[in-house]
Structures are given as C-alpha cells and as structure tokens.
Design a protein around this motif. Sequence first.
Motif, mmCIF file in Angstrom:
data_model
loop_
_atom_site.group_PDB
_atom_site.id
_atom_site.type_symbol
_atom_site.label_atom_id
_atom_site.label_comp_id
_atom_site.label_asym_id
_atom_site.label_seq_id
_atom_site.Cartn_x
_atom_site.Cartn_y
_atom_site.Cartn_z
ATOM 1 N N VAL A 10 1.256 44.953 11.962
ATOM 2 C CA VAL A 10 1.804 45.020 13.331
ATOM 3 C C VAL A 10 3.085 45.041 13.279
ATOM 4 O O VAL A 10 3.815 43.854 12.916
ATOM 5 C CB VAL A 10 1.049 44.118 14.264
ATOM 6 C CG1 VAL A 10 1.459 44.026 15.692
ATOM 7 C CG2 VAL A 10 -0.556 43.971 14.006
ATOM 8 N N ILE A 11 3.913 45.759 13.628
ATOM 9 C CA ILE A 11 5.580 46.015 13.594
ATOM 10 C C ILE A 11 6.149 46.309 15.012
ATOM 11 O O ILE A 11 5.187 46.810 15.973
ATOM 12 C CB ILE A 11 6.066 46.974 12.735
ATOM 13 C CG1 ILE A 11 5.448 48.260 12.783
ATOM 14 C CG2 ILE A 11 5.385 46.407 11.115
ATOM 15 C CD1 ILE A 11 6.040 49.313 11.830
ATOM 16 N N GLY A 12 7.217 46.335 15.243
ATOM 17 C CA GLY A 12 8.104 46.535 16.535
ATOM 18 C C GLY A 12 9.174 45.718 16.649
ATOM 19 O O GLY A 12 9.174 44.677 16.259
ATOM 20 N N GLY A 70 4.584 41.430 11.841
ATOM 21 C CA GLY A 70 6.025 41.055 11.710
ATOM 22 C C GLY A 70 6.760 42.326 11.066
ATOM 23 O O GLY A 70 6.168 43.013 10.368
ATOM 24 N N ASN A 71 8.053 42.502 11.173
ATOM 25 C CA ASN A 71 8.725 43.460 10.669
ATOM 26 C C ASN A 71 9.386 43.185 9.287
ATOM 27 O O ASN A 71 8.739 43.984 8.330
ATOM 28 C CB ASN A 71 9.974 43.943 11.593
ATOM 29 C CG ASN A 71 9.459 44.509 12.714
ATOM 30 O OD1 ASN A 71 9.016 45.688 12.871
ATOM 31 N ND2 ASN A 71 9.793 44.027 13.702
ATOM 32 N N TYR A 72 10.244 42.466 9.276
ATOM 33 C CA TYR A 72 10.932 42.509 7.740
ATOM 34 C C TYR A 72 11.159 43.529 7.126
ATOM 35 O O TYR A 72 10.417 43.612 5.859
ATOM 36 C CB TYR A 72 10.139 41.393 6.953
ATOM 37 C CG TYR A 72 10.266 39.851 7.864
ATOM 38 C CD1 TYR A 72 11.278 39.201 7.681
ATOM 39 C CD2 TYR A 72 9.428 39.381 8.619
ATOM 40 C CE1 TYR A 72 11.642 37.674 8.333
ATOM 41 C CE2 TYR A 72 9.434 38.279 9.487
ATOM 42 C CZ TYR A 72 10.555 37.529 9.236
ATOM 43 O OH TYR A 72 10.821 36.307 9.854
ATOM 44 N N GLY A 73 11.776 44.554 7.591
ATOM 45 C CA GLY A 73 11.978 45.915 7.121
ATOM 46 C C GLY A 73 12.426 45.930 5.437
ATOM 47 O O GLY A 73 11.958 46.700 4.948
ATOM 48 N N GLY A 74 13.153 45.155 5.024
ATOM 49 C CA GLY A 74 13.572 44.921 3.705
ATOM 50 C C GLY A 74 12.506 44.619 2.599
ATOM 51 O O GLY A 74 12.559 45.142 1.537
ATOM 52 N N THR A 75 11.202 44.247 3.404
ATOM 53 C CA THR A 75 10.089 44.101 2.327
ATOM 54 C C THR A 75 8.817 44.716 2.993
ATOM 55 O O THR A 75 7.789 44.643 2.443
ATOM 56 C CB THR A 75 9.853 42.807 2.313
ATOM 57 O OG1 THR A 75 9.557 41.823 3.352
ATOM 58 C CG2 THR A 75 10.794 41.853 1.262
ATOM 59 N N MET A 76 9.189 45.745 3.907
ATOM 60 C CA MET A 76 7.794 46.385 4.453
ATOM 61 C C MET A 76 6.986 47.184 3.585
ATOM 62 O O MET A 76 5.769 47.325 3.710
ATOM 63 C CB MET A 76 8.434 47.205 5.481
ATOM 64 C CG MET A 76 7.262 47.856 6.338
ATOM 65 S SD MET A 76 7.936 48.919 7.649
ATOM 66 C CE MET A 76 8.557 47.632 8.830
ATOM 67 N N ASP A 77 7.696 47.597 2.684
ATOM 68 C CA ASP A 77 6.896 48.641 1.671
ATOM 69 C C ASP A 77 5.884 48.048 0.764
ATOM 70 O O ASP A 77 4.852 48.528 0.480
ATOM 71 C CB ASP A 77 8.198 49.332 0.503
ATOM 72 C CG ASP A 77 8.966 50.466 1.123
ATOM 73 O OD1 ASP A 77 8.473 50.742 2.517
ATOM 74 O OD2 ASP A 77 10.049 50.449 0.621
ATOM 75 N N ILE A 78 6.231 46.664 0.708
ATOM 76 C CA ILE A 78 5.339 45.760 -0.064
ATOM 77 C C ILE A 78 3.849 45.701 0.860
ATOM 78 O O ILE A 78 2.874 46.056 0.279
ATOM 79 C CB ILE A 78 5.544 44.448 -0.027
ATOM 80 C CG1 ILE A 78 6.845 44.406 -1.045
ATOM 81 C CG2 ILE A 78 4.479 43.406 -0.759
ATOM 82 C CD1 ILE A 78 7.544 42.934 -1.279
ATOM 83 N N ARG A 79 3.923 45.626 1.967
ATOM 84 C CA ARG A 79 2.821 45.772 2.946
ATOM 85 C C ARG A 79 2.400 47.069 3.283
ATOM 86 O O ARG A 79 1.021 47.194 3.223
ATOM 87 C CB ARG A 79 3.124 44.890 4.257
ATOM 88 C CG ARG A 79 3.573 43.479 4.067
ATOM 89 C CD ARG A 79 4.083 42.829 5.375
ATOM 90 N NE ARG A 79 4.968 43.475 6.173
ATOM 91 C CZ ARG A 79 6.248 43.413 6.208
ATOM 92 N NH1 ARG A 79 6.774 42.887 5.098
ATOM 93 N NH2 ARG A 79 7.082 44.128 6.958
ATOM 94 N N LEU A 80 2.933 47.988 3.462
ATOM 95 C CA LEU A 80 2.749 49.433 3.685
ATOM 96 C C LEU A 80 1.938 49.876 2.508
ATOM 97 O O LEU A 80 0.878 50.648 2.782
ATOM 98 C CB LEU A 80 3.993 50.109 4.089
ATOM 99 C CG LEU A 80 4.010 51.377 4.414
ATOM 100 C CD1 LEU A 80 2.942 51.554 5.906
ATOM 101 C CD2 LEU A 80 5.124 52.247 4.744
ATOM 102 N N ASN A 142 11.745 51.902 10.560
ATOM 103 C CA ASN A 142 10.511 51.846 10.250
ATOM 104 C C ASN A 142 9.542 53.029 10.470
ATOM 105 O O ASN A 142 8.702 53.364 9.670
ATOM 106 C CB ASN A 142 9.911 50.654 11.497
ATOM 107 C CG ASN A 142 10.274 49.328 11.222
ATOM 108 O OD1 ASN A 142 11.097 48.992 10.133
ATOM 109 N ND2 ASN A 142 10.097 48.414 12.000
ATOM 110 N N ILE A 143 9.967 53.767 11.520
ATOM 111 C CA ILE A 143 9.543 55.007 11.906
ATOM 112 C C ILE A 143 9.602 56.019 10.653
ATOM 113 O O ILE A 143 8.595 56.513 10.202
ATOM 114 C CB ILE A 143 10.095 55.781 13.303
ATOM 115 C CG1 ILE A 143 9.716 54.730 14.334
ATOM 116 C CG2 ILE A 143 9.856 57.280 13.279
ATOM 117 C CD1 ILE A 143 8.252 54.535 14.639
#
Length: 179
Positions: A10-12, A70-80, A142-143
């Motif tokens: 869940v991001i935003g 949560g976002n934390y865009g710098g590590t988003m790829d891990i979750r994605l 993110n998008i």
Amino acid sequence: MNNIGKRIMVIGSPGSGKSTFSRKLAGVVGLPLIHLDKEFWNNGWIETPKEDWVKKQKCLILGCEWIVDGNYGGTMDIRLEKADTVICFKLSRTVCLLSYFKRVITNINKVRPDMPEGCREKIDFEFMKYIWNFPKESGQANINKLEKSKDKQIIVFKNRRQAKQYIIEISNGKKEEVT
C-alpha cells in the motif's frame, strides 16, 4: 480470500490514508500488517541506516502473506518484486496536506499506533514540503515503477470514497478490483 492477493503493498503520499486503510484491510482479509514507518524509525526519530534497512525489509517480506504499508521509494523494488498486488493512493496534495494537519492536531505529542515508541507526532515543515512535492517527485517515481510491473494487480484510489467502497465490497465478498 477474494482476488486481492496475499502479498499487498500500500503506497501513496503521506496523509493519503494508507495506514488507516491498511489496518482496515488487514482486519477484513486477515493478513499480517507491516507498517514500514514503525520498522524504519527508531526512538527519537532516528533513521535506520540504509544497509540495515535493506536487510530488514528483505526479512519482513519473507512470509507468504502480508500487507506492507509505506513508500520508502529507495527500497520499493525489494517489496515490488515479491508483491502480487499494489494499492496506490493517488490523492491531491491539498487533501494529503490537510490530513497531515488534522493528524498532527489530533495526535500532537502522542505516538500513533503505526509508529514506534519515542516517535511522537510533531509539526514538521520539511515533511509538509515533502507532502506538497510528493505527486511530482516521489509519487511519479512510484507510478513509473508500477508501469513496469505488468505481472502485478495494480489498484489506484483517486479519493478516499473509492478506498472506503473497496473495503465495504471486500468485506461483503463482492469486490475484486477497483478501477
């Protein structure tokens, strides 16, 4: 469980309602909930060092079922990489900023349930600037990442009414996706 998936991000923008939505969703679908803010911040608003943060996130998503808020865009790829569903709150920055003000006023000097001990709510002008700039900066990044994730179910809420309706319909076993 509906087609919502078992590994949900869940991001935003801050103030968009991610944490509240995530708590409600976890209650309805019965998945364990991870608030990234609670995992990232340490007592007194001390950040987790980047290397430790990467390791921690990899551990947090080892399970087969989770909701990560949560976002934390710098590590988003891990979750994605592990997620099967991404729920993205794409609300106006005015709504998010007003929600932040309401949250601060309501919780000033208190620790919210999605935060660790020692991180009391406070007015933070840098954070307000981050919220205001989020749609064009972090939000767009993110998008861009989501557009490359063709194998994921992507759900975008453009207002809170859509998010509320989604929870109601998931609760009633009717909803699989909101467009």
